[in-house]
Design a protein around this motif. Structure first.
Motif, PDB file in Angstrom:
ATOM      1  N   ALA A 141       0.666  -0.894  -0.151  1.00 57.99           N
ATOM      2  CA  ALA A 141      -0.252   0.109  -0.202  1.00 57.99           C
ATOM      3  C   ALA A 141       0.750   1.197  -0.008  1.00 57.99           C
ATOM      4  CB  ALA A 141      -1.296   0.309   1.145  1.00 57.99           C
ATOM      5  N   PRO A 142       2.472   0.854   0.674  1.00 61.71           N
ATOM      6  CA  PRO A 142       2.963   2.606   0.951  1.00 61.71           C
ATOM      7  C   PRO A 142       3.280   2.649  -0.576  1.00 61.71           C
ATOM      8  CG  PRO A 142       3.271   1.508   3.179  1.00 61.71           C
ATOM      9  CD  PRO A 142       2.618   0.416   1.900  1.00 61.71           C
ATOM     10  N   LEU A 143       3.842   1.813  -1.407  1.00 62.82           N
ATOM     11  CA  LEU A 143       4.502   1.942  -2.593  1.00 62.82           C
ATOM     12  C   LEU A 143       3.175   2.764  -3.729  1.00 62.82           C
ATOM     13  CD1 LEU A 143       6.863   1.455  -4.717  1.00 62.82           C
ATOM     14  CD2 LEU A 143       5.680  -0.715  -5.124  1.00 62.82           C
ATOM     15  N   CYS A 144       2.413   1.947  -3.540  1.00 63.34           N
ATOM     16  CA  CYS A 144       0.699   2.606  -4.262  1.00 63.34           C
ATOM     17  C   CYS A 144       0.302   4.163  -4.083  1.00 63.34           C
ATOM     18  CB  CYS A 144      -0.390   1.758  -4.652  1.00 63.34           C
ATOM     19  SG  CYS A 144       0.305  -0.473  -4.703  1.00 63.34           S
ATOM     20  N   LYS A 145       1.005   4.471  -2.982  1.00 59.87           N
ATOM     21  CA  LYS A 145       0.384   5.830  -2.421  1.00 59.87           C
ATOM     22  C   LYS A 145       1.656   6.641  -3.483  1.00 59.87           C
ATOM     23  CE  LYS A 145      -2.897   4.320   0.800  1.00 59.87           C
ATOM     24  NZ  LYS A 145      -3.234   4.764   2.477  1.00 59.87           N
ATOM     25  N   ALA A 146       2.423   6.520  -3.199  1.00 59.81           N
ATOM     26  CA  ALA A 146       4.142   7.171  -3.575  1.00 59.81           C
ATOM     27  C   ALA A 146       4.445   7.103  -4.775  1.00 59.81           C
ATOM     28  CB  ALA A 146       5.494   6.362  -3.111  1.00 59.81           C
ATOM     29  N   MET A 147       3.670   5.694  -5.583  1.00 61.62           N
ATOM     30  CA  MET A 147       3.366   5.905  -6.917  1.00 61.62           C
ATOM     31  C   MET A 147       2.644   6.683  -7.446  1.00 61.62           C
ATOM     32  SD  MET A 147       3.982   2.081  -8.156  1.00 61.62           S
ATOM     33  CE  MET A 147       3.805   2.844  -9.544  1.00 61.62           C
ATOM     34  N   SER A 148       1.166   6.985  -6.578  1.00 65.89           N
ATOM     35  CA  SER A 148       0.019   7.904  -6.902  1.00 65.89           C
ATOM     36  C   SER A 148       0.420   9.189  -6.585  1.00 65.89           C
ATOM     37  CB  SER A 148      -1.263   7.389  -6.240  1.00 65.89           C
ATOM     38  OG  SER A 148      -2.035   8.582  -6.342  1.00 65.89           O
ATOM     39  N   ARG A 149       1.855   9.388  -5.160  1.00 63.99           N
ATOM     40  CA  ARG A 149       1.504  11.231  -5.590  1.00 63.99           C
ATOM     41  C   ARG A 149       2.652  11.641  -6.441  1.00 63.99           C
ATOM     42  NH1 ARG A 149       1.232   9.059  -0.399  1.00 63.99           N
ATOM     43  NH2 ARG A 149       3.359   8.338  -0.183  1.00 63.99           N
ATOM     44  N   VAL A 150       3.351  10.301  -7.142  1.00 57.29           N
ATOM     45  CA  VAL A 150       4.269  11.057  -8.175  1.00 57.29           C
ATOM     46  C   VAL A 150       4.395  11.163  -9.016  1.00 57.29           C
ATOM     47  CG1 VAL A 150       6.961   9.753  -8.940  1.00 57.29           C
ATOM     48  CG2 VAL A 150       6.748   9.824  -6.513  1.00 57.29           C
ATOM     49  N   THR A 151       3.141  10.353  -9.539  1.00 54.53           N
ATOM     50  CA  THR A 151       2.877  10.571 -10.828  1.00 54.53           C
ATOM     51  C   THR A 151       2.361  10.415 -11.338  1.00 54.53           C
ATOM     52  OG1 THR A 151       1.624   7.980 -10.981  1.00 54.53           O
ATOM     53  CG2 THR A 151       4.275   7.908 -11.260  1.00 54.53           C
ATOM     54  N   GLY A 152       0.900  10.906 -10.528  1.00 51.23           N
ATOM     55  CA  GLY A 152      -0.670  11.919 -10.710  1.00 51.23           C
ATOM     56  C   GLY A 152      -1.687  11.031 -10.417  1.00 51.23           C
ATOM     57  N   LYS A 153      -0.706   9.507 -10.670  1.00 54.86           N
ATOM     58  CA  LYS A 153      -1.901   8.584 -11.672  1.00 54.86           C
ATOM     59  C   LYS A 153      -2.544   8.403  -9.920  1.00 54.86           C
ATOM     60  CE  LYS A 153      -0.261   6.516 -15.118  1.00 54.86           C
ATOM     61  NZ  LYS A 153      -0.355   4.754 -15.713  1.00 54.86           N
ATOM     62  N   SER A 154      -4.368   7.721 -10.376  1.00 53.29           N
ATOM     63  CA  SER A 154      -5.081   7.753  -9.530  1.00 53.29           C
ATOM     64  C   SER A 154      -4.550   6.424  -8.737  1.00 53.29           C
ATOM     65  CB  SER A 154      -6.315   7.016  -9.548  1.00 53.29           C
ATOM     66  OG  SER A 154      -7.297   7.136  -9.037  1.00 53.29           O
ATOM     67  N   ILE A 222      -6.068  10.818  -5.787  1.00 53.44           N
ATOM     68  CA  ILE A 222      -4.247  10.962  -4.866  1.00 53.44           C
ATOM     69  C   ILE A 222      -4.903  11.170  -2.846  1.00 53.44           C
ATOM     70  CG2 ILE A 222      -2.350  12.402  -5.223  1.00 53.44           C
ATOM     71  CD1 ILE A 222      -3.632  10.708  -7.392  1.00 53.44           C
ATOM     72  N   PRO A 223      -3.536   9.966  -2.654  1.00 49.55           N
ATOM     73  CA  PRO A 223      -3.440   9.745  -1.398  1.00 49.55           C
ATOM     74  C   PRO A 223      -2.602  11.301  -0.813  1.00 49.55           C
ATOM     75  CG  PRO A 223      -1.913   8.519  -2.579  1.00 49.55           C
ATOM     76  CD  PRO A 223      -2.958   8.934  -3.417  1.00 49.55           C
ATOM     77  N   ARG A 224      -2.881  11.652   0.280  1.00 50.38           N
ATOM     78  CA  ARG A 224      -2.180  12.975   0.448  1.00 50.38           C
ATOM     79  C   ARG A 224      -0.956  12.549   1.984  1.00 50.38           C
ATOM     80  NH1 ARG A 224      -7.250  15.083   1.736  1.00 50.38           N
ATOM     81  NH2 ARG A 224      -8.054  16.517  -0.354  1.00 50.38           N
ATOM     82  N   GLU A 225      -0.867  13.421   2.236  1.00 51.86           N
ATOM     83  CA  GLU A 225       0.650  12.554   3.480  1.00 51.86           C
ATOM     84  C   GLU A 225       0.102  12.488   4.738  1.00 51.86           C
ATOM     85  OE1 GLU A 225       3.646  12.131   2.705  1.00 51.86           O
ATOM     86  OE2 GLU A 225       3.710  13.008   0.634  1.00 51.86           O
ATOM     87  N   ASP A 226      -1.021  13.113   4.943  1.00 56.22           N
ATOM     88  CA  ASP A 226      -1.695  12.559   6.143  1.00 56.22           C
ATOM     89  C   ASP A 226      -2.597  11.563   6.128  1.00 56.22           C
ATOM     90  OD1 ASP A 226      -4.389  13.364   4.588  1.00 56.22           O
ATOM     91  OD2 ASP A 226      -4.743  15.216   6.329  1.00 56.22           O
ATOM     92  N   GLY A 227      -2.436  11.001   5.364  1.00 58.24           N
ATOM     93  CA  GLY A 227      -3.486   9.789   4.956  1.00 58.24           C
ATOM     94  C   GLY A 227      -4.489   9.624   4.377  1.00 58.24           C
ATOM     95  N   ASP A 230      -7.515  13.211  -2.002  1.00 53.27           N
ATOM     96  CA  ASP A 230      -8.101  14.022  -2.674  1.00 53.27           C
ATOM     97  C   ASP A 230      -8.472  13.967  -3.704  1.00 53.27           C
ATOM     98  OD1 ASP A 230      -8.272  16.946  -3.603  1.00 53.27           O
ATOM     99  OD2 ASP A 230      -6.340  17.179  -4.440  1.00 53.27           O
ATOM    100  N   ARG A 231     -10.131  13.414  -4.152  1.00 50.70           N
ATOM    101  CA  ARG A 231     -10.813  13.214  -4.729  1.00 50.70           C
ATOM    102  C   ARG A 231     -11.361  13.981  -5.610  1.00 50.70           C
ATOM    103  NH1 ARG A 231     -14.649   8.549  -5.124  1.00 50.70           N
ATOM    104  NH2 ARG A 231     -15.522   8.487  -6.968  1.00 50.70           N
ATOM    105  N   LYS A 232     -11.359  13.988  -7.001  1.00 49.75           N
ATOM    106  CA  LYS A 232     -11.409  14.859  -8.108  1.00 49.75           C
ATOM    107  C   LYS A 232     -11.905  14.350  -9.269  1.00 49.75           C
ATOM    108  CE  LYS A 232      -6.807  16.688  -8.009  1.00 49.75           C
ATOM    109  NZ  LYS A 232      -5.610  17.319  -8.120  1.00 49.75           N
ATOM    110  N   GLU A 233     -12.261  15.198 -10.151  1.00 50.00           N
ATOM    111  CA  GLU A 233     -12.471  14.199 -11.465  1.00 50.00           C
ATOM    112  C   GLU A 233     -10.914  14.353 -12.281  1.00 50.00           C
ATOM    113  OE1 GLU A 233     -15.285  13.505 -13.187  1.00 50.00           O
ATOM    114  OE2 GLU A 233     -15.894  14.217 -11.552  1.00 50.00           O
TER     115      GLU A 233
END
Length: 472
Positions: A141-154, A222-227, A230-233
């Motif tokens: 899960a941490p890897l998926c979240k980190a990849m999401s924040r880095v790449t901008g993918k959901s 996209i996951p925020r640092e606080d856990g 951020d849900r959006k279009e």
């Protein structure tokens, strides 16, 4: 009432009892399986204890329920118990040493930029062989979240691709407990099951990854640092490059790729080597005897575990390594109990003659024979939630049908496993683990993720089974 009708009523009563106990009471699945086996035998006409009867003037011992119960339990664990134990000990070391994480990163880098979903699906496929699927979701899960924040993918699309890869090998490729148990109950060579199970997963991955990409745009968060999330279009400009992942990798001290994959790859090579030599007719000589020894799943997994211990944890204190393995093995107790209880139910069905009666009934239906184990496993998955229990139950019910169905034992084992993929929803622990880890709170979103992908992959599997039945 005809004897065959009474037998089938006994089977129906046993299965209904098991479902009710598991879903509506505090009775554990292990106990529910044993009670279901006893009720099935009693209504099916078996005596509680062994009895002597006269057959053609000779005294013959007729097996009673409790003897059949114990025989089925022991014979099932004889072929799976040691392998499960070794597999989870090896998996624990892979997790704690960082080798599992290194494998994930390596797959991601090898597949390349903008193909992160493919990388994670392949990672999940590979990782789930030694690591249980639910645990792997938590680990990565941490890897998926980190990849999401880095790449901008959901994070939803990325994690769902990982989850699909995990689920496929969890259900189809030994030495994970479900397919291993199916192979043992249906007398299928483990190496053949590995090859066939792996091949069956390929079309499923090809179909499901594009769906994961699509759902990542529909459920864009996209996951925020606080856990929180951020849900959006979705917008195309949100997508970024993967260069930052390399810098993140450099900050961690992980084992090299070779030693990370060796505990998994070497046992697979040994097991498949024995299978290839057997199929090629090279089953004589000292070399074949050596490969037969090393390629036995118990020996192969033992070698893999030793490689993990000394290759990945060789510099760690003895007490720490033993603690890792002890902690890992604790989780296998209930898996072994459920697997053995499934064998007990299967043996009672076989000994009582219920299997023959069920086979005669099913052969009269228009349902293709290869899909019979699939339907049983799918119903068990819907009712009980656990893929491993669904496979075990389907294999135990299908084994007695082998004498009346003209289907390859390998296809029957695969059918059990594909059926167990079919329906992940509210009573599946993995369903809630996934939703909780990646912020899915709306029912509509939950069903579009884990439930939808399980149905799609099972649908692909049905097509594969029907095609394979025309060839094998």
């Amino acid at each position: 009432m005809a004897e065959s009708t009474r037998m089938l009523l006994g089977l129906g009563a046993g299965i209904i009892l098991m479902i009710v106990l598991v879903s509506k009471t505090k009775v554990h699945t292990f106990i529910a399986l044993l009670l279901a086996a006893i009720v099935t035998g009693l209504i099916g006409g078996m005596s509680p204890a062994d009895v002597k009867v006269m057959v053609d003037g000779a005294s013959v011992t007729k097996t009673g329920i409790m003897t059949a119960l114990k025989d089925g339990f022991g014979n099932t664990l004889k072929s799976t118990g040691i392998i499960i134990g070794l597999g989870v000990m090896m998996g624990g070391i892979l997790e704690e040493s960082g080798a599992a994480e290194q494998m994930a990163y390596s797959f991601i880098k090898a597949v390349g930029k903008k193909r992160e979903e493919w990388a994670l699906a392949i990672t999940g496929w590979f990782i789930s062989i030694p690591v249980f699927a639910d645990s792997a979701i938590v680990i990565f899960a941490p890897l998926c979240k980190a990849m999401s924040r880095v790449t901008g993918k959901s994070v939803v699309g990325l994690a769902l691709a990982l989850g699909c890869g995990l689920q496929l090998t969890h259900c189809l490729v030994p030495p994970t407990p479900g397919p291993l148990t199916a192979a043992g109950m249906l007398n299928v060579d483990v190496g053949a099951m590995i090859l066939a199970g792996a091949l069956v997963t390929i079309p499923m991955i090809i179909v499901i990854v594009p769906y994961c990409k699509w759902i990542g745009r529909k459920i864009y968060q996209i996951p925020r640092e606080d856990g929180s999330f951020d849900r959006k279009e979705f917008r195309e400009e949100y997508i970024r490059s993967m260069e930052q992942l390399d810098s993140m990798l450099g900050a961690k001290k992980l084992p090299n790729v070779g030693i990370s994959v060796a505990p998994i790859v070497i046992p697979l090579i040994l097991i498949l080597g024995k299978t290839v030599l057997t199929f090629a007719g090279l089953s004589e000589g000292v070399f074949f005897q050596l490969i037969s020894l090393l390629g036995d799943p118990i020996a192969a997994l033992g070698i893999g575990t030793l490689i993990a211990i000394y290759g990945l944890a060789g510099s760690e204190p003895k007490d720490k390594v033993l603690k890792i393995m002890d902690s890992s093995i604790k989780s296998t107790g209930i898996i072994m109990l459920i697997t053995g209880a499934g064998g007990s139910l299967g043996n009672i069905i076989k000994v009582s003659g219920i299997g023959d009666a069920l086979g005669e009934l099913i052969t009269k239906t228009p349902l293709p024979a290869v899909l019979i184990p699939f339907v049983i496993a799918a119903l068990m998955r819907i009712a009980l939630g656990s893929a491993t229990v669904a496979i075990t139950t389907a294999a135990s019910l299908s084994a007695p049908l082998m004498s009346v169905l003209s289907v390859s034992p390998l296809l029957m084992a695969l059918s059990c496993c594909v059926g167990a993929i079919s329906f992940s929803y509210f009573n599946d622990s993995g369903f809630w683990v996934f939703n909780g880890m990646f912020g899915l709170t709306e029912l509509k979103d939950q069903l579009r993720c884990k439930t939808a992908v399980s149905l799609i992959m099972a649908g692909v599997g049905i097509v594969e089974l029907l095609i394979a039945s025309l060839i094998l």
